[in-house]
Design a protein around this motif. Structure first.
Motif, PDB file in Angstrom:
ATOM      1  N   UNK A  77       0.821  -1.215   0.000  1.00 45.21           N
ATOM      2  CA  UNK A  77       0.000   0.000   0.000  1.00 45.21           C
ATOM      3  C   UNK A  77       0.850   1.258   0.000  1.00 45.21           C
ATOM      4  N   UNK A  78       0.817   2.036  -1.093  1.00 45.20           N
ATOM      5  CA  UNK A  78       1.439   3.358  -1.055  1.00 45.20           C
ATOM      6  C   UNK A  78       0.564   4.311  -0.232  1.00 45.20           C
ATOM      7  N   UNK A  79       1.199   5.142   0.593  1.00 41.59           N
ATOM      8  CA  UNK A  79       0.469   6.042   1.489  1.00 41.59           C
ATOM      9  C   UNK A  79       0.981   7.455   1.305  1.00 41.59           C
ATOM     10  N   UNK A  80       0.045   8.390   1.185  1.00 43.76           N
ATOM     11  CA  UNK A  80       0.373   9.818   1.143  1.00 43.76           C
ATOM     12  C   UNK A  80      -0.394  10.482   2.279  1.00 43.76           C
ATOM     13  N   UNK A  94      -8.273  20.381  12.859  1.00 42.28           N
ATOM     14  CA  UNK A  94      -6.993  20.086  12.209  1.00 42.28           C
ATOM     15  C   UNK A  94      -6.675  18.616  12.446  1.00 42.28           C
ATOM     16  N   UNK A  95      -6.694  17.851  11.383  1.00 41.37           N
ATOM     17  CA  UNK A  95      -6.444  16.421  11.479  1.00 41.37           C
ATOM     18  C   UNK A  95      -5.434  15.965  10.447  1.00 41.37           C
ATOM     19  N   UNK A  96      -5.383  14.690  10.222  1.00 46.32           N
ATOM     20  CA  UNK A  96      -4.440  14.088   9.284  1.00 46.32           C
ATOM     21  C   UNK A  96      -5.200  13.433   8.142  1.00 46.32           C
ATOM     22  N   UNK A  97      -4.831  13.780   6.936  1.00 45.28           N
ATOM     23  CA  UNK A  97      -5.407  13.134   5.753  1.00 45.28           C
ATOM     24  C   UNK A  97      -4.486  12.000   5.341  1.00 45.28           C
ATOM     25  N   UNK A 190      -8.449  11.178   8.643  1.00 44.22           N
ATOM     26  CA  UNK A 190      -9.457  10.991   7.606  1.00 44.22           C
ATOM     27  C   UNK A 190      -8.802  10.124   6.534  1.00 44.22           C
ATOM     28  N   UNK A 191      -9.319   8.911   6.359  1.00 47.61           N
ATOM     29  CA  UNK A 191      -8.746   7.978   5.391  1.00 47.61           C
ATOM     30  C   UNK A 191      -9.525   8.071   4.090  1.00 47.61           C
ATOM     31  N   UNK A 192      -8.801   8.240   2.997  1.00 42.62           N
ATOM     32  CA  UNK A 192      -9.437   8.332   1.685  1.00 42.62           C
ATOM     33  C   UNK A 192      -8.508   7.710   0.644  1.00 42.62           C
ATOM     34  N   UNK A 193      -8.855   7.836  -0.609  1.00 41.01           N
ATOM     35  CA  UNK A 193      -8.028   7.239  -1.664  1.00 41.01           C
ATOM     36  C   UNK A 193      -6.770   8.065  -1.881  1.00 41.01           C
ATOM     37  N   UNK A 194      -5.735   7.409  -2.360  1.00 42.18           N
ATOM     38  CA  UNK A 194      -4.492   8.132  -2.612  1.00 42.18           C
ATOM     39  C   UNK A 194      -4.647   9.090  -3.794  1.00 42.18           C
ATOM     40  N   UNK A 195      -5.556   8.770  -4.722  1.00 40.80           N
ATOM     41  CA  UNK A 195      -5.791   9.667  -5.864  1.00 40.80           C
ATOM     42  C   UNK A 195      -6.356  11.008  -5.398  1.00 40.80           C
ATOM     43  N   UNK A 196      -7.315  10.962  -4.489  1.00 42.46           N
ATOM     44  CA  UNK A 196      -7.888  12.196  -3.939  1.00 42.46           C
ATOM     45  C   UNK A 196      -6.817  12.996  -3.206  1.00 42.46           C
ATOM     46  N   UNK A 197      -5.972  12.306  -2.428  1.00 43.55           N
ATOM     47  CA  UNK A 197      -4.947  12.986  -1.647  1.00 43.55           C
ATOM     48  C   UNK A 197      -3.864  13.574  -2.548  1.00 43.55           C
ATOM     49  N   UNK A 198      -3.538  12.889  -3.641  1.00 45.78           N
ATOM     50  CA  UNK A 198      -2.555  13.442  -4.590  1.00 45.78           C
ATOM     51  C   UNK A 198      -3.054  14.759  -5.164  1.00 45.78           C
ATOM     52  N   UNK A 205       3.374  11.974  -7.811  1.00 50.70           N
ATOM     53  CA  UNK A 205       4.172  10.743  -7.800  1.00 50.70           C
ATOM     54  C   UNK A 205       4.601  10.300  -6.408  1.00 50.70           C
ATOM     55  N   UNK A 206       5.056  11.232  -5.591  1.00 48.31           N
ATOM     56  CA  UNK A 206       5.670  10.875  -4.312  1.00 48.31           C
ATOM     57  C   UNK A 206       4.670  10.324  -3.311  1.00 48.31           C
ATOM     58  N   UNK A 207       5.208   9.573  -2.346  1.00 48.61           N
ATOM     59  CA  UNK A 207       4.422   9.052  -1.234  1.00 48.61           C
ATOM     60  C   UNK A 207       5.182   9.318   0.060  1.00 48.61           C
ATOM     61  N   UNK A 208       4.479   9.230   1.184  1.00 46.91           N
ATOM     62  CA  UNK A 208       5.150   9.402   2.476  1.00 46.91           C
ATOM     63  C   UNK A 208       5.626   8.071   3.044  1.00 46.91           C
ATOM     64  N   UNK A 209       4.994   6.973   2.619  1.00 44.92           N
ATOM     65  CA  UNK A 209       5.384   5.653   3.140  1.00 44.92           C
ATOM     66  C   UNK A 209       4.874   4.552   2.227  1.00 44.92           C
ATOM     67  N   UNK A 210       5.499   3.399   2.339  1.00 45.14           N
ATOM     68  CA  UNK A 210       5.007   2.162   1.728  1.00 45.14           C
ATOM     69  C   UNK A 210       4.705   1.188   2.861  1.00 45.14           C
ATOM     70  N   UNK A 211       3.474   0.696   2.889  1.00 44.98           N
ATOM     71  CA  UNK A 211       3.055  -0.222   3.949  1.00 44.98           C
ATOM     72  C   UNK A 211       2.898  -1.622   3.362  1.00 44.98           C
ATOM     73  N   UNK A 212       3.592  -2.586   3.968  1.00 46.84           N
ATOM     74  CA  UNK A 212       3.642  -3.940   3.411  1.00 46.84           C
ATOM     75  C   UNK A 212       3.192  -4.946   4.460  1.00 46.84           C
ATOM     76  N   UNK A 213       2.289  -5.826   4.065  1.00 44.57           N
ATOM     77  CA  UNK A 213       1.893  -6.971   4.880  1.00 44.57           C
ATOM     78  C   UNK A 213       2.216  -8.246   4.113  1.00 44.57           C
ATOM     79  N   UNK A 214       2.691  -9.246   4.835  1.00 45.83           N
ATOM     80  CA  UNK A 214       3.115 -10.494   4.201  1.00 45.83           C
ATOM     81  C   UNK A 214       2.116 -11.619   4.481  1.00 45.83           C
TER      82      UNK A 214
END
Length: 391
Positions: A77-80, A94-97, A190-198, A205-214
């Motif tokens: 999961x790419x995260x922005x 004031x929150x986090x998107x 507030x969790x939403x799609x990465x497209x909306x946040x971009x 292009x850039x992201x703040x993190x990559x989240x990986x589950x195995x």
């Protein structure tokens, strides 16, 4: 003799209750740990990759693309993510998107965090947002109203010198689909799609993190080390424990603090054995004298009273552990003790039993019992000396 039996029975009951309490409390703390970490696991991946310097990085590299195609990976999961101003009906917060990729919804427990509505981020070509409980409480958003929208404000990356302050912000409306509750570290999101946040943050292009589950069975320590070696020192690769160090510390501190308190109660209960055995020595003065006349030495007399003390302690300990185990099994299956709240996620006190806890309780009681019984045995030798003096 009757009074001595009563005192010995009380001592054994104290050890029994203390041992059972230790098993139950440790199992309940384990249950809370598992429950909380499972809830946090929806927002804390098994492996998280972040830039060591700066806020964002470009994930479109050959290695990250190959990592995405790794057959062991369950979700990638790419995260922005960024702070923003959220407004609704003349109220602001004031929150986090947090914009996430599609794989974010693969978590099987994600719906368990929902308090109202559903965890829907995209439906029928329309994008939605899921609000944290703190955001919903501060803004009073009615997620059941399909026509309600929140406004999200983010500073423009290339702000001009216009006269209108609103020109300095990117403003995007979005419809909330649900409310989740996990903990104070996440409920302001507030969790939403990465497209909306971009689009909101002007980050194509850039992201703040990559989240990986195995997938199950993967050696996470090995996977974490391999990723860190490949991407070098420009990135940090954190496992779930490293992402929540304060949470793990708090859980461990509380667990051991309660353990120490109950251990002190056990010490008091077990050391009552010294009193009962001392009274037994006084009561059995004639019997001790007869054994001595028959050739019993100090070591034998000492061993008798040591075994007496150990028998009282270990019997109480084993009985207490068995009773604690039985209660934990019943609590797991039937939820006998409720939490006294109407929380949808946790109705009854959670329980998770670990073999190490039972071994720890038995070992703790045994150590205290050896010390107490040893003191009692030494007192019996003193009693033997007094008997010889009287004779």
């Amino acid at each position: 003799m009757h009074a001595i039996n009563i005192i010995s029975g009380i001592s054994m009951a104290g050890v029994l209750i203390g041992s059972a309490a230790l098993v139950i409390i440790l199992s309940v703390f384990n249950g809370f740990e598992v429950t909380i970490l499972n809830l946090y696991g929806n927002f804390c991946p098994e492996i998280k990759i972040e830039p060591r310097l700066g806020k964002t990085f470009n994930p479109n590299t050959a290695y990250f693309n190959s990592l995405h195609q790794d057959t062991r990976v369950f979700s990638f999961t790419p995260v922005l993510q960024e702070k923003a101003l959220i407004k609704y009906d003349n109220k602001s917060f004031i929150g986090t998107i947090k914009g996430v990729g599609r794989d974010f919804l693969k978590s099987p427990l994600i719906d368990s965090t929902i308090q109202n509505g559903s965890f829907t981020l995209r439906s029928g070509g329309q994008e939605y947002a899921v609000l944290g409980a703190e955001v919903e409480n501060n803004l009073g958003v009615n997620v059941k109203d399909k026509f309600s929208t929140i406004q999200i404000y983010s500073p423009r990356r290339q702000a001009g010198n216009g006269t209108d302050p609103l020109d300095e912000f990117v403003v995007r409306p979005i419809t909330p689909s649900g409310v989740f509750e996990v903990g104070q570290d996440f409920d302001d999101m507030v969790v939403t799609t990465i497209d909306f946040t971009r689009e909101l943050l002007d980050q194509p292009e850039n992201v703040t993190a990559l989240e990986i589950n195995y997938k199950k069975g993967t050696d996470l320590d090995e996977a974490q080390q391999a990723i860190q070696e490949k991407i070098g020192k420009d990135f940090t690769v954190k496992n779930r424990r490293e992402q929540n160090t304060e949470l793990y510390k708090t859980l461990n501190y509380e667990r051991w603090f309660i353990f120490m308190i109950l251990t002190f109660v056990l010490i008091i209960a077990i050391f009552n054995i010294i009193g009962s055995l001392t009274m037994l020595v006084i009561d059995k003065r004639k019997d001790i004298a007869i054994l001595t006349s028959l050739g019993a030495n100090k070591r034998l007399i000492q061993g008798i009273f040591f075994c007496e003390g150990m028998m009282i302690s270990i019997t109480g300990c084993i009985t207490g552990i068995v009773l604690g185990l039985g209660f934990c099994i019943l609590q797991q299956r039937f939820g006998l003790v409720k939490m006294g709240s109407k929380m949808s996620m946790i109705d009854a006190y959670p329980v998770s039993m670990r073999l190490s806890d039972f071994v720890l309780v038995f070992f703790t009681v045994s150590i205290i019992a050896v010390i107490a019984s040893g003191i009692s045995a030494r007192l019996s030798i003193k009693g033997l000396t007094d008997i010889k003096h009287d004779l």
